[in-house]
Design an enzyme around this catalytic site. Structure first.
Site, mmCIF file in Angstrom:
data_model
loop_
_atom_site.group_PDB
_atom_site.id
_atom_site.type_symbol
_atom_site.label_atom_id
_atom_site.label_comp_id
_atom_site.label_asym_id
_atom_site.label_seq_id
_atom_site.Cartn_x
_atom_site.Cartn_y
_atom_site.Cartn_z
ATOM 1 C CG ASP A 202 -1.963 1.013 1.258
ATOM 2 O OD1 ASP A 202 -2.799 1.000 0.342
ATOM 3 O OD2 ASP A 202 -1.985 1.833 2.197
ATOM 4 C CD GLU A 264 -2.468 2.301 -3.361
ATOM 5 O OE1 GLU A 264 -3.644 2.643 -3.599
ATOM 6 O OE2 GLU A 264 -1.974 2.338 -2.220
#
Length: 549
Positions: A202, A264
């Site tokens: 993330d 990401e």
């Protein structure tokens, strides 16, 4: 790509949002046992890699992206034995399992932060980012949260502010402290030793912040709507030093056989490709490429985005493409139901690893929700723009059949988010019986990709079709050359292609018409139609066409 290409280069990634996939115990929230019950469905989609959004213990302020324990399972989703069974069943079917890793921030209830907050002299104080108030009082600088308001929360007990780029319940870890990265690597080790096949990391570009804590400059292009976009985030994201940190994470991951690291990153192509690690490929295997989501849905624009990305890729880098995820409006909502098949054909025929989002294979749409039913924190914290920033509409339960709760949960159970109004007609069961349905097309397209080496590993070269709305390109290898034609518009188009062959074999059309031989000179694309055709063996393709491919 050689015959020895890795599984993550050959495969298709499918994101499961666990809360919304299948409820097995009647609490209205999806869980691990529910995912296990649906593995045969996923296997039948011809997808190879299942990516799970977070399943760790969490207070759920940001629905799992606020992690309270990186090495356990939240009871909401089941037990560690349920996870072990899921992993075994995924592997038994020849598929792979990738977990979300959320290293940028933890929950405020993580033992690390509880210790950090307990006293200024606690050994873990510096594991998080603490600062004194500004000289005149208030936050230390002008940094902002993605979810609205300052990126700083004042702690009364210690008289300092701690940093969070999302919710106050998501304090940021300090990767400039020498103990923090090893602690996170130990968490990765726990799952890698279990046999997890990799991680989607993330907000990987946000792991380091400016050590001088300088104010961020104003964004001259701000449209006055979303506060976060009023600044240029040059001191809180994509700092040059973050690449060294990512290299350490990748080197650690490489201690296990053939595992995958996805990053990401919402970046333009030129910045995105740096996260491969330049020519040595020592950073992310796949820095997620969201260009197809962010670009206008226009054939000329999409061609330019694809060609630019292909031209910028470092040596040995493997491309990837994404058309949907838990943070973005659903594919069919963005491009329309008529274009959703064209979009899926694009995703599954471009060179590189494609990522699909649950429900896009049946054309699920965003579910409009009033503010009173929204649960997503950016919407609740910014109610005046909830319709722009709320992510609940694309996270609603999977639509399995026409029964109560669309088969997601038992009758009488209240699902955690409302189901779509069309769930009794737009669902897996109704489409499974129709080979021409969106689901039937998706299965046919994934099967074709799996069967054709030219699609899984061959070269890519765009073509001039001399028609508005048409994106044309070749995919080929030594054994076969395929032609992909995509009509992005609502009018019939007759592409004029720089190919010398008189005919080609239609392998698949979004209209699901029967395979047949077509004259390239007379070929017509119907509105919203895409085609994959095989050129005859020994096809003579103009040298100028292939000069770059």
């Amino acid at each position: 790509m050689s015959a020895a290409a890795s599984w993550w280069q050959r495969g298709i990634i499918y994101q499961v949002y666990p809360r919304s996939f299948q409820d097995s115990n009647g609490d209205g929230v999806g869980d691990l046992a529910g995912i296990i019950a649906r593995l045969d469905y996923l296997h039948g989609l011809n997808v190879d890699i299942i990516w799970l959004s977070p399943i760790y213990p969490s207070p759920m302020h940001d629905f799992g992206y606020d992690v309270a324990d990186y090495c356990a399972i939240d009871p909401l989703f089941g037990s560690m034995s349920d996870f072990d069974r899921l992993l075994a069943e995924v592997h038994r079917r020849g598929m792979r399992l990738v977990l979300d890793l959320v290293p940028n921030h933890s929950s405020h209830r993580h033992p690390w932060f509880i210790a950090s907050r307990s006293a200024r002299d606690d050994p873990r104080r510096a594991w998080y980012i603490w600062r004194d108030p500004a000289s005149g009082g208030g936050p230390p600088n002008n940094w902002l949260s993605h979810f609205g308001g300052p990126a700083w929360t004042f702690d009364e007990g210690s008289g300092q502010y701690y940093m969070h780029q999302f919710l106050p319940q998501q304090p940021e870890l300090n990767y400039r402290h020498p103990e923090v990265l090893p602690a996170m690597l130990d968490c990765m080790r726990f799952w890698l030793d279990k046999g997890v096949d990799g991680f989607r990391v993330d907000v990987i570009g946000m792991l380091l912040k400016d050590p001088l804590f300088r104010d961020e400059p104003a964004n001259p292009a701000w449209n006055g709507i979303r506060e976060y976009q009023s600044l240029l985030h040059v001191h809180t994201a994509n700092l040059p030093e973050v690449h060294g940190l990512i290299r350490q994470m990748r080197a650690f991951l490489d201690g296990w056989d053939d595992r995958l690291m996805i990053g990401e990153l919402y970046l333009p192509n030129a910045e995105l490709v740096r996260y491969y690690g330049n020519e040595d490929g020592a950073e992310c295997h796949l820095p997620f490429n969201f260009q197809l989501i962010r670009a206008p849905w226009d054939a000329a624009v999409i061609r330019r985005v694809v060609d630019e990305y292909e031209a910028l890729l470092p040596v040995h880098a493997w491309p990837n493409w994404v058309l949907g995820n838990h943070d973005q409006k659903r594919l069919a909502t963005r491009v329309g139901l008529s274009q959703a098949r064209v979009a899926n054909m694009l995703l599954l025929t471009l060179r590189g690893t494609p990522t699909c989002y649950y429900g896009d294979e049946i054309g699920m749409l965003d579910v409009p929700l009033p503010l009173t039913l929204m649960q997503d924190p950016p919407a609740l914290r910014q109610p005046e723009i909830a319709h722009l920033v709320g992510r609940d509409p694309q996270r609603t339960p999977m639509q399995w059949d026409a029964s109560a709760n669309a088969g997601f949960a038992a009758a009488g159970v209240r699902s955690w988010l409302p189901l779509a109004a069309d769930c009794s007609t737009r669902n897996v069961a109704s489409q499974a019986a129709d080979p021409a349905s969106p689901l039937g097309f998706f299965r046919a397209m994934t099967a074709l990709r799996r069967a054709e080496p030219a699609l899984a590993s061959g070269f890519y070269q765009s073509l001039d079709a001399d028609q508005p709305d048409v994106f044309a390109y070749l995919r080929g290898d030594r054994g076969s050359t395929l032609l992909v034609l995509l009509n992005f518009g609502a009018e019939r188009r007759r592409p004029a292609l720089p190919l010398s062959d008189a005919a080609a074999d239609l392998l698949l059309s979004t209209a699901m018409t029967a395979p047949r031989r077509l004259s390239l000179a007379q070929l017509v694309l119907e509105p919203d139609e895409g085609m994959v055709l095989r050129l005859p063996a020994g096809s003579r393709v103009s040298r100028s066409v292939l000069s770059g491919g």
